[in-house]
Design an enzyme around this catalytic site. Structure first.
Site, mmCIF file in Angstrom:
data_model
loop_
_atom_site.group_PDB
_atom_site.id
_atom_site.type_symbol
_atom_site.label_atom_id
_atom_site.label_comp_id
_atom_site.label_asym_id
_atom_site.label_seq_id
_atom_site.Cartn_x
_atom_site.Cartn_y
_atom_site.Cartn_z
ATOM 1 C CG ASP A 142 -2.098 0.906 1.066
ATOM 2 O OD1 ASP A 142 -2.347 1.381 -0.052
ATOM 3 O OD2 ASP A 142 -2.783 1.160 2.081
ATOM 4 C CG HIS A 193 -0.304 2.018 -9.333
ATOM 5 N ND1 HIS A 193 -0.435 1.622 -8.031
ATOM 6 C CD2 HIS A 193 -1.435 2.704 -9.628
ATOM 7 C CE1 HIS A 193 -1.602 2.051 -7.559
ATOM 8 N NE2 HIS A 193 -2.218 2.712 -8.511
ATOM 9 C CG LEU A 199 12.323 -20.438 -3.790
ATOM 10 C CD1 LEU A 199 13.150 -19.162 -3.847
ATOM 11 C CD2 LEU A 199 12.336 -21.017 -2.371
HETATM 12 C C1 FPP Z 1 -1.948 0.139 -3.248
HETATM 13 O O1 FPP Z 1 -1.511 1.460 -3.299
HETATM 14 C C2 FPP Z 1 -1.520 -0.566 -4.423
HETATM 15 C C3 FPP Z 1 -2.352 -1.189 -5.293
HETATM 16 C C4 FPP Z 1 -3.809 -1.239 -5.165
HETATM 17 C C5 FPP Z 1 -1.813 -1.831 -6.486
HETATM 18 C C6 FPP Z 1 -0.554 -2.606 -6.253
HETATM 19 C C7 FPP Z 1 0.105 -2.684 -7.544
HETATM 20 C C8 FPP Z 1 1.430 -2.673 -7.755
HETATM 21 C C9 FPP Z 1 2.447 -2.675 -6.682
HETATM 22 C C10 FPP Z 1 1.925 -2.667 -9.128
HETATM 23 C C11 FPP Z 1 1.325 -3.823 -9.877
HETATM 24 C C12 FPP Z 1 2.256 -4.474 -10.746
HETATM 25 C C13 FPP Z 1 3.049 -5.508 -10.420
HETATM 26 C C14 FPP Z 1 3.886 -6.097 -11.474
HETATM 27 C C15 FPP Z 1 3.096 -6.061 -9.044
HETATM 28 P P1 FPP Z 1 -2.595 2.606 -3.361
HETATM 29 O O2 FPP Z 1 -2.813 2.963 -4.787
HETATM 30 O O3 FPP Z 1 -3.832 2.199 -2.636
HETATM 31 O O4 FPP Z 1 -1.843 3.763 -2.616
HETATM 32 P P2 FPP Z 1 -2.493 4.887 -1.703
HETATM 33 O O5 FPP Z 1 -3.042 4.206 -0.489
HETATM 34 O O6 FPP Z 1 -1.329 5.773 -1.390
HETATM 35 O O7 FPP Z 1 -3.548 5.565 -2.516
#
Ligand code: FPP
Length: 234
Positions: A15, A32, A125
């Site tokens: 997050d 992201h 793994l």
């Molecule tokens: C949460 O941050 C993140 C997500 C909902 C998406 C997670 C996705 C990635 C890490 C990239 C995906 C790609 C790969 C290859 C893993 P948020 O957007 O809720 O952040 P915020 O709380 O600051 O708004």
């Protein structure tokens, strides 16, 4: 840093990508993109320190409610990752498995996922990649599967019918970004997991932050509802 058998499985709630981007005056999509780089770094480091199973929450059943442009950008990142990950997964000995409901994904994405799952299936793994994943939806799907068998359902039956049927429950769940909740992630499997929350935003998650979570894990006493074992004095 190297872990032992007490810490086989770490799960991450990744997050803070959106806030990380906003703090830099950028769009959430930028966060992201950086978050996907962090994800690659983190899973590689977990393998290096001896973690056998890593589960990441990449996209929840609720994340479809986000603006279409954001959803599209996450899907594009996933697509790019899936197009390029096979070599590294093979080199590191990681089996890729999606956990979640494939039915809402595009046929092209499903095909790509299933190809990687097949190519890596014999690796030692395990990376559980939670995509269109919801903990409640997972339990409902498991129970419906069991109902068709028409017998009295035990806890073990449910565990065996979940997406994660063949791997140990998470020993440690790490949530970045400062929020103190589980957000429908592995709600059955988390029954006895140690929880670790950090204010670090996911794109900033470093090897040192993982070491800190692992140290914290080893300082905890896991009792599974029992009592502390005290060696008898003679
Ligand atoms: C949460 O941050 C993140 C997500 C909902 C998406 C997670 C996705 C990635 C890490 C990239 C995906 C790609 C790969 C290859 C893993 P948020 O957007 O809720 O952040 P915020 O709380 O600051 O708004």
């Amino acid at each position: 840093m190297h872990v032992d058998d007490r810490l086989q499985h770490i799960a991450f709630i990744m997050d803070g990508n959106g806030r990380w981007a906003k703090m830099r005056g950028e769009k959430r999509e930028y966060g992201h993109r950086e978050g996907s780089e962090t994800f690659k770094r983190v899973i590689s480091y977990c393998g290096d320190i001896g973690i056998k199973v890593v589960t990441v929450y990449a996209f929840s059943t609720e994340n479809w409610k986000r603006p279409k442009t954001e959803v599209n950008s996450i899907m594009k990142l996933l697509n790019t990752y899936l197009s390029n990950c096979e070599k590294e997964l093979m080199e590191k000995g990681v089996r890729f498995r999606m956990i979640g409901d494939k039915s809402a994904l595009s046929p092209a994405l499903i095909k790509k996922i299933e190809r990687i799952e097949k190519a890596t299936e014999d690796n030692p793994l395990l990376l559980n990649f939670a995509l269109n994943y919801g903990g409640r939806a997972e339990i409902v799907a498991a129970v419906n599967k069991l109902i068709t068998e028409g017998k009295t359902i035990t806890e073990q039956d449910i565990s065996n019918a979940l997406y994660t049927f063949d791997c140990p429950e998470p020993d440690l769940i790490v949530r970045t970004g400062g929020d103190l909740r589980i957000s429908n992630f592995l709600i059955w499997q988390a029954a006895y997991s140690e929880l670790y929350f950090t204010d670090t935003l996911w794109p900033d998650m470093s090897e040192a932050d993982i070491d800190a979570a692992v140290h914290e894990f080893y300082s905890r006493e896991r009792r599974y509802g029992g009592v502390i074992k005290v060696s008898p004095k003679n």
